[in-house]
Write an enzyme that holds these catalytic residues in place. Structure first.
Site, PDB file in Angstrom:
ATOM      1  N   SER A  98       0.801  -1.225   0.000  1.00 21.45           N
ATOM      2  CA  SER A  98       0.000   0.000   0.000  1.00 21.45           C
ATOM      3  C   SER A  98       0.836   1.278   0.000  1.00 21.45           C
ATOM      4  O   SER A  98       0.319   2.350  -0.283  1.00 21.45           O
ATOM      5  CB  SER A  98      -0.947   0.017   1.201  1.00 21.45           C
ATOM      6  N   LYS A 151       0.892   4.601   6.911  1.00 16.17           N
ATOM      7  CA  LYS A 151       0.388   5.401   5.791  1.00 16.17           C
ATOM      8  C   LYS A 151       1.027   6.788   5.838  1.00 16.17           C
ATOM      9  O   LYS A 151       1.741   7.126   6.772  1.00 16.17           O
ATOM     10  CB  LYS A 151      -1.142   5.556   5.863  1.00 16.17           C
TER      11      LYS A 151
END
Length: 282
Positions: A43, A122
């Protein structure tokens, strides 16, 4: 001969004490300073690759309940809140941090998932009070599109990656096993000047055209750099979606990759990515 049982008992006791203090010191070090973290998914490509190993700087944002580990071993199940709840929890008020320092937009952050309690990594995109939206794959912050420029093509081999054995998504799909998997690389510049790469597979999904997300006080909005392959704050808070992340859930900042392996096992030294050892995380 009569002293041997006593000497044996002393040896066992000294060993137990040594192990206890070693575990205590290691636990304090992990809680207060640095936490090891393996990258399990794609990701955050191409900033972070599956198999990258890094230490999370826990001093960067101060401490909250999320600074402590959850302990699940031999029937013992202690959540981080049970151990360090006195430092503050994810009550939605944004407080509960001691020696706290606010993160900066663009930081790569490890945080505790608001629902599952798993550790996620993230990039911080939205600050408290911001309005975030994605239109036709372009990020808007407070109504203004972020600056983008062509970053070329990111290429990798289409094959099972990491311990999970998942093959990557490709913009040139279908790709045969062992073939060349391509994605568009874009250089994105955030309002505070932080520049980083993102990847776009160039197919439209619900995360490529969203409504406006208004980040509440004491919360943050996160996105993965691999924009079409990231479950992040664009998805409502649930067992899968991240939603808005309370300030108390921040664990620390990812500063530098220490080690990296492209193989399914650390023992496969021929798969080590030596060019990524000690690389700064941007």
């Amino acid at each position: 001969m009569a002293d041997k049982p006593k000497e044996s008992g002393n040896f066992i006791w000294e060993t137990v004490k040594t192990i206890f203090w070693a575990l205590l010191i290691a636990g304090l070090f992990r809680t207060l300073f640095f936490q090891p973290f393996w990258i399990p998914s794609g990701s955050m490509k191409d900033t972070l690759l599956i198999g990258d190993f890094l230490f999370v700087n826990k001093m960067a944002y101060g401490y909250s309940y999320a600074s402590c580990p959850s302990i699940k071993v031999a029937g013992l199940d202690l959540d981080a809140k049970d151990i360090c709840g006195f430092l503050g929890s994810d009550d939605g008020e944004g407080g509960g941090r001691i020696l706290g320092h606010g993160p900066e937009r663009g930081d790569v952050v490890v945080f505790r998932h608001p629902v599952t309690g798993e550790d996620y990594i993230k990039r911080l995109i939205g600050m408290p009070g911001d309005e975030i939206q994605v239109r036709d794959s372009l990020l808007y912050i407070n109504g203004e599109p972020v600056k983008q420029q062509d970053g070329g093509i990111f290429t990798e081999t289409y094959e099972p990656q990491g311990p999970q054995g998942r093959a990557p998504l490709c913009s040139n799909a279908p790709v045969g096993m062992g073939g060349e998997c391509k994605k568009t690389r874009i250089i994105e510049t955030l309002p505070n000047g932080v520049t980083h790469d993102i990847l776009d597979i160039r197919y439209q999904s619900q995360a490529d055209d969203t409504g406006v997300y208004r980040v509440p006080a004491g919360h943050y909005f996160f996105m993965g750099d691999n924009r079409d392959n990231s479950t992040d704050s664009r998805f409502a808070q649930s067992a899968r979606g991240v939603g808005f992340v309370p300030a108390a859930n921040l664990i620390g900042r990812a500063d530098r990759i220490i080690f990296s392996s492209a193989g399914r096992s650390l023992l496969f030294f021929w798969d080590w990515r030596k060019d990524r050892f000690f690389r700064k995380v941007d």
